[in-house]
Design a protein around this motif. Structure first.
Motif, short mmCIF file in Angstrom:
data_model
loop_
_atom_site.label_atom_id
_atom_site.label_comp_id
_atom_site.label_asym_id
_atom_site.label_seq_id
_atom_site.Cartn_x
_atom_site.Cartn_y
_atom_site.Cartn_z
N PRO A 1 55.45 52.89 67.00
CA PRO A 1 55.08 51.64 66.28
C PRO A 1 54.79 50.65 67.40
O PRO A 1 53.90 49.71 67.07
CB PRO A 1 56.44 51.33 65.52
CG PRO A 1 57.27 52.50 65.79
CD PRO A 1 56.73 53.49 66.54
N ALA A 2 55.34 50.54 68.47
CA ALA A 2 55.03 49.70 69.54
C ALA A 2 53.62 49.67 70.09
O ALA A 2 53.14 48.91 70.83
CB ALA A 2 56.14 49.72 70.65
N CYS A 3 52.97 50.90 69.98
CA CYS A 3 51.70 51.32 70.70
C CYS A 3 50.77 52.01 69.68
O CYS A 3 50.05 52.79 70.18
CB CYS A 3 52.00 52.13 72.01
SG CYS A 3 53.14 51.67 73.06
N ALA A 4 50.70 51.72 68.46
CA ALA A 4 50.16 52.59 67.42
C ALA A 4 48.74 52.53 67.52
O ALA A 4 48.01 53.27 67.04
CB ALA A 4 50.59 52.02 65.93
N GLU A 5 48.03 51.62 68.17
CA GLU A 5 46.41 51.27 68.50
C GLU A 5 46.18 51.55 69.88
O GLU A 5 44.91 51.75 70.09
CB GLU A 5 46.03 49.88 68.13
CG GLU A 5 46.39 49.54 66.50
CD GLU A 5 45.78 50.41 65.62
OE1 GLU A 5 44.42 50.96 65.69
OE2 GLU A 5 46.59 50.95 64.52
N GLU A 6 47.06 52.13 70.61
CA GLU A 6 46.57 52.76 72.04
C GLU A 6 46.55 54.14 72.25
O GLU A 6 47.38 55.05 71.60
CB GLU A 6 47.86 51.94 72.79
CG GLU A 6 47.98 50.47 72.75
CD GLU A 6 48.88 49.95 73.80
OE1 GLU A 6 49.42 50.74 74.68
OE2 GLU A 6 49.45 48.55 73.58
N ILE A 7 45.87 54.56 73.31
CA ILE A 7 45.58 55.82 73.64
C ILE A 7 46.88 55.93 74.59
O ILE A 7 46.70 55.19 75.91
CB ILE A 7 44.46 56.27 74.31
CG1 ILE A 7 43.31 55.90 73.47
CG2 ILE A 7 44.47 57.67 75.07
CD1 ILE A 7 43.24 56.99 72.08
N PHE B 1 53.47 59.35 70.55
CA PHE B 1 54.26 59.20 71.75
C PHE B 1 53.84 60.08 73.04
O PHE B 1 54.27 59.80 74.07
CB PHE B 1 55.81 59.63 71.29
CG PHE B 1 56.50 58.42 70.79
CD1 PHE B 1 57.33 57.78 71.55
CD2 PHE B 1 56.62 58.52 69.36
CE1 PHE B 1 57.75 56.67 70.93
CE2 PHE B 1 57.41 57.59 68.80
CZ PHE B 1 57.95 56.57 69.39
N ARG B 2 53.08 61.16 72.57
CA ARG B 2 52.41 61.79 73.58
C ARG B 2 53.56 62.91 74.30
O ARG B 2 53.18 64.23 74.34
CB ARG B 2 51.56 61.23 74.82
CG ARG B 2 51.09 62.09 75.78
CD ARG B 2 50.51 61.49 76.92
NE ARG B 2 50.40 62.34 77.96
CZ ARG B 2 49.55 61.95 79.14
NH1 ARG B 2 49.29 60.84 79.04
NH2 ARG B 2 49.45 62.84 79.99
N TYR B 3 54.82 62.67 74.50
CA TYR B 3 55.68 63.54 75.01
C TYR B 3 56.78 63.83 74.15
O TYR B 3 57.07 62.91 73.35
CB TYR B 3 56.09 62.71 76.27
CG TYR B 3 55.03 62.69 77.63
CD1 TYR B 3 54.76 63.51 78.47
CD2 TYR B 3 54.71 61.41 77.71
CE1 TYR B 3 54.02 62.96 79.39
CE2 TYR B 3 53.80 61.03 78.55
CZ TYR B 3 53.48 61.91 79.47
OH TYR B 3 52.62 61.66 80.40
N GLY B 4 57.38 65.15 74.39
CA GLY B 4 58.41 65.44 73.74
C GLY B 4 59.16 66.49 74.13
O GLY B 4 58.88 67.12 74.93
N ASP B 5 60.50 66.50 73.94
CA ASP B 5 61.35 67.58 74.46
C ASP B 5 62.66 67.73 73.64
O ASP B 5 62.98 66.94 72.66
CB ASP B 5 61.65 67.09 75.91
CG ASP B 5 62.76 66.02 75.86
OD1 ASP B 5 63.90 65.92 75.70
OD2 ASP B 5 62.09 64.87 76.11
#
Length: 196
Positions: free
Chosen positions: A182-188, A89-93
């Motif tokens: 899960p929607a972007c599991a293969e993407e940077i 996800f890269r971001y979290g808060d």
């Protein structure tokens, strides 16, 4: 499994650390600093990270070298365990209440490591732990993880609650940030195609 093992030895500390990002929150922490042991134990539990830390440090001087070097090692472990950060996800808060204290943390695994703290702690010590080491730990952690980290106290009076709220809030923000989307599991998760 997204795991890492770090060993760092200097004239001031000898640290062995292992991390599993996809763990159950289990920990075994011996830093030589009782309060930091407590904080890292709850960090592991709230982040659902399996964490092992053993540090032999020059605590007869003070806790500075141990706290900073553990932050360095933990940051490097996150960087290693995340690899190219594909699919995260890269971001979290997380805005976390700890009794009267309310702490907001926001994390971005941007590759640009820096910590921005607005965390006024009203005492110089919690037990024998120097509270200025909280900033030293998070600064070293963020720099070595390649993590942009913001921690802000929205309210608080009790030093223990403020610091505990910060560690829990950061852990939960990181838990969200490192989770696989899960929607972007293969993407940077960057238009640049890299998060180095």
């Amino acid at each position: 499994m997204r795991t890492a093992e770090i060993h760092r030895e200097t004239a001031e500390t000898d640290i062995t650390l292992s991390l599993n990002l996809d763990g159950a929150g289990e920990s075994a922490v011996q830093t030589g600093l009782g309060f930091l042991d407590h904080m890292l134990t709850l960090f592991a539990r709230h982040g659902r990270f399996d964490l092992r830390v053993h540090c032999k440090g020059d605590t007869w001087v003070d806790g500075h070298h141990s706290a900073e070097d553990i932050g360095i090692c933990l940051g490097k472990a996150f960087r290693d365990a995340l690899g190219d950060k594909r699919g995260i996800f890269r971001y979290g808060d997380c805005a976390l209440p700890m009794d009267e204290a309310l702490i907001l943390s926001a994390a971005d695994f941007s590759g640009r490591g820096a910590a921005y703290l607005d965390l006024p702690i009203p005492t110089e010590k919690i037990g024998s732990f120097d509270t200025e080491l909280v900033a030293e730990f998070f600064t070293a952690f963020a720099a070595n993880a390649g993590l942009t980290l913001h921690i802000r106290m929205l309210s608080g009076k009790n030093a223990h609650h403020i610091v505990e709220g910060a560690f829990k809030s950061v852990a939960r923000a990181l838990r969200r940030a490192v989770a696989i989307d899960p929607a972007c599991a293969e993407e940077i998760p960057s238009t640049k195609g890299t998060l180095e």
